[in-house]
Enzyme design. Structure first.
Site, PDB file in Angstrom:
ATOM      1  N   ASP A   1      33.991  23.752 -59.684  1.00 46.53           N
ATOM      2  CA  ASP A   1      34.027  24.722 -60.748  1.00 46.53           C
ATOM      3  C   ASP A   1      33.960  26.234 -60.222  1.00 46.53           C
ATOM      4  O   ASP A   1      34.445  27.299 -60.723  1.00 46.53           O
ATOM      5  CB  ASP A   1      32.908  24.461 -61.938  1.00 46.53           C
TER       6      ASP A   1
ATOM      7  N   CYS B   1      45.106  16.956 -68.179  1.00 41.31           N
ATOM      8  CA  CYS B   1      44.917  18.326 -68.361  1.00 41.31           C
ATOM      9  C   CYS B   1      45.377  19.162 -67.319  1.00 41.31           C
ATOM     10  O   CYS B   1      46.012  18.452 -66.175  1.00 41.31           O
ATOM     11  CB  CYS B   1      43.547  18.558 -68.712  1.00 41.31           C
TER      12      CYS B   1
ATOM     13  N   LYS C   1      27.448  26.140 -70.385  1.00 42.99           N
ATOM     14  CA  LYS C   1      28.492  25.202 -71.237  1.00 42.99           C
ATOM     15  C   LYS C   1      28.569  23.950 -70.966  1.00 42.99           C
ATOM     16  O   LYS C   1      28.423  23.075 -71.995  1.00 42.99           O
ATOM     17  CB  LYS C   1      30.039  25.929 -70.866  1.00 42.99           C
ATOM     18  N   ASN C   2      28.353  23.588 -69.563  1.00 46.94           N
ATOM     19  CA  ASN C   2      28.350  22.006 -69.284  1.00 46.94           C
ATOM     20  C   ASN C   2      27.282  21.410 -69.737  1.00 46.94           C
ATOM     21  O   ASN C   2      26.961  20.065 -69.771  1.00 46.94           O
ATOM     22  CB  ASN C   2      28.991  21.760 -68.114  1.00 46.94           C
TER      23      ASN C   2
ATOM     24  N   ILE D   1      37.329  16.624 -55.716  1.00 45.27           N
ATOM     25  CA  ILE D   1      36.761  16.186 -57.338  1.00 45.27           C
ATOM     26  C   ILE D   1      38.205  16.071 -58.096  1.00 45.27           C
ATOM     27  O   ILE D   1      38.567  14.916 -58.673  1.00 45.27           O
ATOM     28  CB  ILE D   1      36.156  17.085 -58.061  1.00 45.27           C
TER      29      ILE D   1
ATOM     30  N   ARG E   1      38.248  17.996 -73.460  1.00 44.11           N
ATOM     31  CA  ARG E   1      37.845  16.772 -72.963  1.00 44.11           C
ATOM     32  C   ARG E   1      36.456  16.417 -73.285  1.00 44.11           C
ATOM     33  O   ARG E   1      36.112  15.341 -73.414  1.00 44.11           O
ATOM     34  CB  ARG E   1      38.015  16.828 -71.236  1.00 44.11           C
TER      35      ARG E   1
ATOM     36  N   ARG F   1      36.575  29.949 -72.954  1.00 40.89           N
ATOM     37  CA  ARG F   1      36.144  28.727 -73.038  1.00 40.89           C
ATOM     38  C   ARG F   1      34.732  28.461 -72.222  1.00 40.89           C
ATOM     39  O   ARG F   1      33.975  27.825 -72.673  1.00 40.89           O
ATOM     40  CB  ARG F   1      37.152  27.557 -72.579  1.00 40.89           C
TER      41      ARG F   1
ATOM     42  N   ARG G   1      42.678  12.774 -65.664  1.00 38.78           N
ATOM     43  CA  ARG G   1      41.386  12.724 -65.955  1.00 38.78           C
ATOM     44  C   ARG G   1      40.857  11.508 -66.676  1.00 38.78           C
ATOM     45  O   ARG G   1      40.998  11.686 -67.949  1.00 38.78           O
ATOM     46  CB  ARG G   1      40.663  13.982 -66.506  1.00 38.78           C
TER      47      ARG G   1
HETATM   48  N1  EPU Z   1      36.962  10.341 -63.076  1.00 40.11           N
HETATM   49  C1  EPU Z   1      37.439   9.003 -63.086  1.00 40.11           C
HETATM   50  N2  EPU Z   1      37.090   8.150 -64.160  1.00 40.11           N
HETATM   51  C2  EPU Z   1      36.272   8.448 -65.264  1.00 40.11           C
HETATM   52  C3  EPU Z   1      35.782   9.810 -65.157  1.00 40.11           C
HETATM   53  C4  EPU Z   1      36.127  10.673 -64.182  1.00 40.11           C
HETATM   54  O1  EPU Z   1      38.002   8.665 -61.994  1.00 40.11           O
HETATM   55  O2  EPU Z   1      36.194   7.623 -66.169  1.00 40.11           O
HETATM   56  C5  EPU Z   1      37.110  11.025 -62.158  1.00 40.11           C
HETATM   57  C6  EPU Z   1      37.776  12.651 -62.413  1.00 40.11           C
HETATM   58  O3  EPU Z   1      39.183  12.230 -62.601  1.00 40.11           O
HETATM   59  C7  EPU Z   1      37.319  13.319 -61.229  1.00 40.11           C
HETATM   60  C8  EPU Z   1      35.965  13.009 -61.016  1.00 40.11           C
HETATM   61  O4  EPU Z   1      35.935  11.662 -61.300  1.00 40.11           O
HETATM   62  O5  EPU Z   1      38.244  13.193 -60.170  1.00 40.11           O
HETATM   63  C9  EPU Z   1      35.109  13.813 -61.524  1.00 40.11           C
HETATM   64  O6  EPU Z   1      35.229  14.033 -63.118  1.00 40.11           O
HETATM   65  P1  EPU Z   1      33.947  13.951 -64.252  1.00 40.11           P
HETATM   66  O7  EPU Z   1      33.940  12.732 -65.050  1.00 40.11           O
HETATM   67  O8  EPU Z   1      32.454  14.299 -63.262  1.00 40.11           O
HETATM   68  O9  EPU Z   1      34.244  15.265 -64.925  1.00 40.11           O
HETATM   69  P2  EPU Z   1      33.888  15.565 -66.262  1.00 40.11           P
HETATM   70  O10 EPU Z   1      32.507  14.936 -66.606  1.00 40.11           O
HETATM   71  O11 EPU Z   1      35.146  15.166 -67.320  1.00 40.11           O
HETATM   72  C10 EPU Z   1      32.572  17.795 -65.843  1.00 40.11           C
HETATM   73  C11 EPU Z   1      32.675  19.177 -66.396  1.00 40.11           C
HETATM   74  C12 EPU Z   1      33.766  19.738 -65.637  1.00 40.11           C
HETATM   75  C13 EPU Z   1      33.457  19.944 -64.049  1.00 40.11           C
HETATM   76  C14 EPU Z   1      33.400  18.066 -63.756  1.00 40.11           C
HETATM   77  C15 EPU Z   1      32.970  17.987 -62.178  1.00 40.11           C
HETATM   78  C16 EPU Z   1      31.480  19.160 -68.547  1.00 40.11           C
HETATM   79  C17 EPU Z   1      31.849  19.322 -69.935  1.00 40.11           C
HETATM   80  N3  EPU Z   1      32.786  19.339 -67.767  1.00 40.11           N
HETATM   81  O12 EPU Z   1      33.569  17.111 -66.149  1.00 40.11           O
HETATM   82  O13 EPU Z   1      33.816  21.178 -65.912  1.00 40.11           O
HETATM   83  O14 EPU Z   1      34.524  20.017 -63.321  1.00 40.11           O
HETATM   84  O15 EPU Z   1      32.412  17.700 -64.489  1.00 40.11           O
HETATM   85  O16 EPU Z   1      32.027  18.594 -61.912  1.00 40.11           O
HETATM   86  O17 EPU Z   1      30.566  18.878 -68.074  1.00 40.11           O
HETATM   87  C18 EPU Z   1      34.545  23.445 -65.994  1.00 40.11           C
HETATM   88  O18 EPU Z   1      33.567  23.742 -66.601  1.00 40.11           O
HETATM   89  O19 EPU Z   1      35.320  24.160 -65.721  1.00 40.11           O
HETATM   90  C19 EPU Z   1      34.968  22.017 -65.700  1.00 40.11           C
HETATM   91  C20 EPU Z   1      36.097  21.571 -65.783  1.00 40.11           C
END
Ligand code: EPU
Length: 435
Positions: free
Chosen positions: A310, A119, A23-24, A332, A95, A402, A124
């Site tokens: 995850d 969320c 998915k990701n 995280i 997101r 999802r 986030r």
């Molecule tokens: N963060 C910031 N600023 C930003 C972006 C993120 O401080 O601008 C923080 C977040 O709050 C968090 C950390 O950095 O504490 C990591 O967040 P990240 O941006 O890496 O998460 P994401 O890209 O929104 C993806 C996956 C998530 C997975 C995370 C971490 C996708 C679509 N989603 O989210 O997947 O948990 O990376 O590995 O790729 C899931 O599949 O259940 C899921 C939540």
């Protein structure tokens, strides 16, 4: 109508199952199709509600999306390059919709995407995405809840490290924006996740010049034109991990085909520590055969290649019935513990303080009605339902839809007694619908 899983627990699970596509990886790759006019084809895409939602978002951005003409295939035909603003009603549901920002900006010179709210995993923010896009020469401003980016990227230096490590989708957005532009972009503290490598490979197939994917320094040399491509989505390491944990928790013997053991180092290391026997049958097949009770082991979630957030709630489910105590530290998403009160309803012994839980393994759990609070919490509850005595009902299964393709079908093929049942939501006081 909402659905629930009704699970009859207590039996060992055995068999062989195939992991779906990730998915990701699939979601940002679908968004990246916006970078080139014409038909991009993704293979090995899982049929998930998030994938269908991303398809709907792309439709509002001038794409014709053909979903699953054959299993796993999604064709995205970019034919109208006018729209730059996906509707808030769709974006607010997921997101990962924010992943259209970089591709839209690079291809259309402008993007207007709603800021995602908080969320169930906690706050986030998207500050790293915004900082990255601004650092490569585009103008970014906020207006009425939207992030508005203007001007094609011209390259620059970007540092994507945040307090919780690098951002995965932030890396995807900046990489896509920089790929179709002028100048050279260097991204330091880039996310190293395998899903980022998959996306970088796709961009290179489309004519981009991206190097360093999988390391913390990515170099992107902007190109003037990109072309559509046909690309395979990698197997889902989180789904594969969840299925292997299902073997350990039920003291069963499960083989997962079409997975990549090389991208699960932290989970496999934990299995060793916990006395969960695993073997790599070939390059894409893993087996866990675990007749005994696992030993509890501490986990700390970290960016890849550390232990993935995850898999925190699925592995915590295993800790709940393992021998001994485990400390589970979430680095995280410090608030990603919404599943804890639901686990306790089944008899789990968990103490929580801030971003840490102490789990004391118990010999027995009792089935009960519980509710999924998010995708991975739902998966953990289903795992616990497989071992709890009697019947466990997991409500709000839409969260699980999802991210886990046909999960009850896969568990059923392993001998689990899992029924998916639709239920009518209860009428509330003041509800004006006819009785
Ligand atoms: N963060 C910031 N600023 C930003 C972006 C993120 O401080 O601008 C923080 C977040 O709050 C968090 C950390 O950095 O504490 C990591 O967040 P990240 O941006 O890496 O998460 P994401 O890209 O929104 C993806 C996956 C998530 C997975 C995370 C971490 C996708 C679509 N989603 O989210 O997947 O948990 O990376 O590995 O790729 C899931 O599949 O259940 C899921 C939540």
């Amino acid at each position: 109508m909402p659905s629930k899983y009704v699970i009859q627990g207590g039996q060992t699970r055995r068999g062989c199952v195939r992991a779906s596509g990730s998915k990701n990886a699939a979601l940002p790759m679908m968004a990246a199709a916006l970078l080139a006019k014409g038909v991009t084809v993704l293979r090995n895409v899982p049929d998930l509600s998030d994938v269908r939602l991303m398809a709907q978002i792309l439709e509002t951005l001038g794409c014709r999306v053909t979903l699953f003409p054959q299993p796993g295939v999604v064709a995205i035909d970019v034919h109208d390059e006018g729209p730059v603003a996906p509707p808030y009603e769709l974006v607010s549901e997921m997101r990962a919709s924010f992943c259209v920002l970089g591709p839209l900006l690079a291809r259309r010179g402008e993007a207007r995407v709603s800021q995602p709210g908080g969320c169930t995993l906690g706050e986030r923010p998207v500050d790293l995405h915004v900082k990255g896009i601004a650092a490569i020469g585009s103008e970014v401003r906020f207006e009425r809840g939207d992030v508005i980016a203007n001007g094609r990227p011209t390259g620059g230096r970007v540092y994507l490290g945040g307090p919780m490590g690098p951002s995965v989708t932030g890396t995807a957005n900046v990489m896509c924006a920089a790929a179709l532009g002028s100048g050279i972009t260097v991204i330091d503290q880039a996310a190293c996740e395998p899903e980022i490598v998959n996306l970088a490979d796709m961009l290179n197939l489309m004519g981009a010049r991206v190097s360093g994917a999988g390391t913390s320094r990515l170099v992107v040399e902007g190109v003037a034109e990109m072309r559509p491509c046909t690309v395979d989505v990698i197997p889902d390491r989180i789904e594969a991990g969840t299925l292997l944990i299902a073997a350990a928790i039920t003291r069963g013997d499960i083989t997962v085909e079409h997975c990549d053991p090389d991208v699960m180092p932290a989970l496999l290391d934990k299995f060793c520590e916990m006395g969960v026997p695993w073997e790599k049958l070939d390059a894409t097949t893993m087996r866990v055969n675990c007749p005994g009770r696992a030993r509890a082991a501490d986990i700390t979630t970290l960016p890849y290649p550390g232990f993935p957030t995850d898999l925190q709630s699925p592995l915590m489910a295993l800790m709940c019935v393992s021998e001994g105590h485990a400390i589970v530290e979430e680095k995280i998403y410090p608030e990603r513990f919404m599943h804890v009160p639901e686990y306790r309803r089944l008899g789990a012994e968990i103490r929580k303080q801030f971003n840490t839980c102490i789990v004391t393994g118990v010999e027995r759990l009792q089935g009960a009605p519980v509710a999924a609070t998010d995708l991975r919490a739902g998966a953990g509850l289903i795992l616990l339902g497989l071992v709890a005595e009697g019947t466990t009902e997991v409500l709000k299964i839409s969260h699980v839809d999802r991210g886990y393709e046909n999960f009850h079908g896969k568990l059923g093929s392993l001998g689990a007694i899992v029924r998916r049942v639709d239920y009518a939501p209860m009428r509330r006081a003041g509800d004006r619908r006819a009785a």
